[in-house]
Structure formats: C-alpha cells, structure tokens
Design a protein around this motif. Structure first.
Motif, PDB file in Angstrom:
ATOM      1  N   GLY A  47       0.813  -1.207   0.000  1.00 33.53           N
ATOM      2  CA  GLY A  47       0.000   0.000   0.000  1.00 33.53           C
ATOM      3  C   GLY A  47       0.845   1.255   0.000  1.00 33.53           C
ATOM      4  N   PRO A  48       0.201   2.400   0.205  1.00 34.53           N
ATOM      5  CA  PRO A  48       0.909   3.674   0.096  1.00 34.53           C
ATOM      6  C   PRO A  48       2.053   3.841   1.101  1.00 34.53           C
ATOM      7  CG  PRO A  48      -1.297   4.006   0.987  1.00 34.53           C
ATOM      8  CD  PRO A  48      -1.197   2.579   0.542  1.00 34.53           C
ATOM      9  N   GLN A  49       1.961   3.175   2.243  1.00 32.72           N
ATOM     10  CA  GLN A  49       3.027   3.267   3.246  1.00 32.72           C
ATOM     11  C   GLN A  49       4.150   2.275   2.978  1.00 32.72           C
ATOM     12  OE1 GLN A  49       0.025   2.480   6.171  1.00 32.72           O
ATOM     13  NE2 GLN A  49       0.597   4.322   7.306  1.00 32.72           N
ATOM     14  N   GLN A  50       3.937   1.403   1.997  1.00 36.50           N
ATOM     15  CA  GLN A  50       4.902   0.360   1.636  1.00 36.50           C
ATOM     16  C   GLN A  50       5.315  -0.465   2.853  1.00 36.50           C
ATOM     17  OE1 GLN A  50       8.037   2.365  -0.542  1.00 36.50           O
ATOM     18  NE2 GLN A  50       6.697   2.786  -2.256  1.00 36.50           N
ATOM     19  N   LEU A  51       4.311  -0.883   3.627  1.00 40.71           N
ATOM     20  CA  LEU A  51       4.585  -1.705   4.799  1.00 40.71           C
ATOM     21  C   LEU A  51       5.139  -3.050   4.372  1.00 40.71           C
ATOM     22  CD1 LEU A  51       1.355  -1.012   6.895  1.00 40.71           C
ATOM     23  CD2 LEU A  51       3.626  -0.016   7.220  1.00 40.71           C
ATOM     24  N   GLY A  52       6.146  -3.511   5.083  1.00 40.82           N
ATOM     25  CA  GLY A  52       6.750  -4.802   4.801  1.00 40.82           C
ATOM     26  C   GLY A  52       6.461  -5.792   5.915  1.00 40.82           C
ATOM     27  N   GLU A  53       6.884  -7.023   5.713  1.00 38.06           N
ATOM     28  CA  GLU A  53       6.698  -8.077   6.716  1.00 38.06           C
ATOM     29  C   GLU A  53       7.249  -7.649   8.072  1.00 38.06           C
ATOM     30  OE1 GLU A  53       5.342 -11.252   6.271  1.00 38.06           O
ATOM     31  OE2 GLU A  53       4.844 -10.934   4.168  1.00 38.06           O
ATOM     32  N   GLU A  54       8.357  -6.935   8.055  1.00 40.51           N
ATOM     33  CA  GLU A  54       8.990  -6.509   9.305  1.00 40.51           C
ATOM     34  C   GLU A  54       8.148  -5.482  10.063  1.00 40.51           C
ATOM     35  OE1 GLU A  54      10.233  -3.778   6.048  1.00 40.51           O
ATOM     36  OE2 GLU A  54      10.211  -5.966   6.237  1.00 40.51           O
ATOM     37  N   ASP A  55       7.201  -4.837   9.378  1.00 43.75           N
ATOM     38  CA  ASP A  55       6.350  -3.828  10.015  1.00 43.75           C
ATOM     39  C   ASP A  55       5.139  -4.427  10.726  1.00 43.75           C
ATOM     40  OD1 ASP A  55       7.817  -1.508   9.090  1.00 43.75           O
ATOM     41  OD2 ASP A  55       7.028  -1.974   7.096  1.00 43.75           O
ATOM     42  N   LEU A  56       4.831  -5.683  10.447  1.00 41.53           N
ATOM     43  CA  LEU A  56       3.615  -6.288  10.989  1.00 41.53           C
ATOM     44  C   LEU A  56       3.551  -6.215  12.509  1.00 41.53           C
ATOM     45  CD1 LEU A  56       3.255  -9.394   8.657  1.00 41.53           C
ATOM     46  CD2 LEU A  56       1.909  -7.293   8.621  1.00 41.53           C
ATOM     47  N   LYS A  57       4.658  -6.432  13.170  1.00 40.72           N
ATOM     48  CA  LYS A  57       4.659  -6.444  14.635  1.00 40.72           C
ATOM     49  C   LYS A  57       4.570  -5.042  15.249  1.00 40.72           C
ATOM     50  CE  LYS A  57       9.665  -6.946  14.674  1.00 40.72           C
ATOM     51  NZ  LYS A  57      10.054  -7.617  13.472  1.00 40.72           N
ATOM     52  N   THR A  58       4.714  -4.001  14.428  1.00 40.51           N
ATOM     53  CA  THR A  58       4.702  -2.617  14.928  1.00 40.51           C
ATOM     54  C   THR A  58       3.384  -2.246  15.592  1.00 40.51           C
ATOM     55  OG1 THR A  58       6.228  -1.992  13.180  1.00 40.51           O
ATOM     56  CG2 THR A  58       5.063  -0.204  14.269  1.00 40.51           C
ATOM     57  N   ASN A  59       2.263  -2.553  14.930  1.00 43.46           N
ATOM     58  CA  ASN A  59       0.969  -2.151  15.492  1.00 43.46           C
ATOM     59  C   ASN A  59      -0.126  -3.135  15.079  1.00 43.46           C
ATOM     60  OD1 ASN A  59      -0.635  -0.531  17.091  1.00 43.46           O
ATOM     61  ND2 ASN A  59      -1.113   0.908  15.456  1.00 43.46           N
ATOM     62  N   TRP A  60       0.102  -4.411  15.357  1.00 41.88           N
ATOM     63  CA  TRP A  60      -0.881  -5.458  15.066  1.00 41.88           C
ATOM     64  C   TRP A  60      -1.883  -5.480  16.198  1.00 41.88           C
ATOM     65  CZ3 TRP A  60      -0.974  -8.939  10.890  1.00 41.88           C
ATOM     66  CH2 TRP A  60      -1.990  -9.893  10.953  1.00 41.88           C
ATOM     67  N   LYS A  61      -3.167  -5.254  15.901  1.00 43.12           N
ATOM     68  CA  LYS A  61      -4.194  -5.227  16.945  1.00 43.12           C
ATOM     69  C   LYS A  61      -5.299  -6.253  16.738  1.00 43.12           C
ATOM     70  CE  LYS A  61      -3.738  -0.367  18.240  1.00 43.12           C
ATOM     71  NZ  LYS A  61      -4.495   0.890  18.433  1.00 43.12           N
ATOM     72  N   SER A  62      -5.418  -6.798  15.563  1.00 41.90           N
ATOM     73  CA  SER A  62      -6.521  -7.693  15.248  1.00 41.90           C
ATOM     74  C   SER A  62      -6.407  -9.015  16.009  1.00 41.90           C
ATOM     75  CB  SER A  62      -6.557  -7.982  13.749  1.00 41.90           C
ATOM     76  OG  SER A  62      -7.622  -8.862  13.451  1.00 41.90           O
ATOM     77  N   ALA A  63      -7.545  -9.472  16.505  1.00 39.74           N
ATOM     78  CA  ALA A  63      -7.591 -10.784  17.146  1.00 39.74           C
ATOM     79  C   ALA A  63      -7.989 -11.852  16.136  1.00 39.74           C
ATOM     80  CB  ALA A  63      -8.594 -10.757  18.297  1.00 39.74           C
ATOM     81  N   CYS A  64      -8.319 -11.426  14.936  1.00 45.36           N
ATOM     82  CA  CYS A  64      -8.794 -12.377  13.929  1.00 45.36           C
ATOM     83  C   CYS A  64      -8.222 -12.036  12.551  1.00 45.36           C
ATOM     84  CB  CYS A  64     -10.317 -12.372  13.908  1.00 45.36           C
ATOM     85  SG  CYS A  64     -11.028 -13.657  12.871  1.00 45.36           S
TER      86      CYS A  64
END
Length: 91
Positions: A47-64
């Motif tokens: 997406g526009p922020q070019q989030l990578g796999e390494e960014d997933l742990k930064t602000n993961w909030k979903s329980a599902c």
C-alpha cells in the motif's frame, strides 16, 4: 503474529480480476467487502506506506482477520473508483 496477513497488491489484483471477468460477461461489480479500520494498524503489507513483513509487529491489533489501515483503505477506494470510472467511460 502476522500469520494471516494480506498483501495490498493481492487484494487490489483480486478486485481488478473480478471486475474484468464480470465486464467480459456484461455484468458489473455490485460491491466489495473489506476488513478495514480507521486506525494506523500494521496488519496488511504494501500500500501507500509500503509496509513490509517486518512492520507487521509494529501495530498489530486484530484478534482475527488482518485489516487494511486508514491509508491503505483510502488508496484502495481511490483505485477501485478510478477502475470503475474508466470502465463506465469505455476506456
């Protein structure tokens, strides 16, 4: 954490592909369902922020299911709107 992530480009490609197939058969895309939030989560990559796999742990909030964040959601809406606009104008 992040085991069930989605790639922004894959989501957009699926929507484009569905639109093209429907158009081929004289039908139209009646709507789409997206998991999204207005929060700055990092649950989908790309997406526009070019989030990578390494960014997933930064602000993961979903329980599902992973959700598109606000920037990804707005960009995807713009892309889909543009796609439909081109289709309606015959280009």
């Amino acid at each position: 954490l992040g085991d069930k992530t989605r790639r922004y480009d894959d989501i957009l490609a699926e929507i484009r592909q569905t639109h093209q197939v429907l158009k081929l058969y004289g039908q139209h895309l009646g709507g789409i369902h997206l998991e999204l939030t207005g929060e700055d989560v990092t649950e989908c990559v790309g997406g526009p922020q070019q989030l990578g796999e390494e960014d997933l742990k930064t602000n993961w909030k979903s329980a599902c299911d992973p959700r598109l964040n606000y920037e990804q959601s707005l960009e995807l809406a713009r892309e889909v709107s543009e796609m439909i606009g081109k289709s309606d104008s015959g280009t």
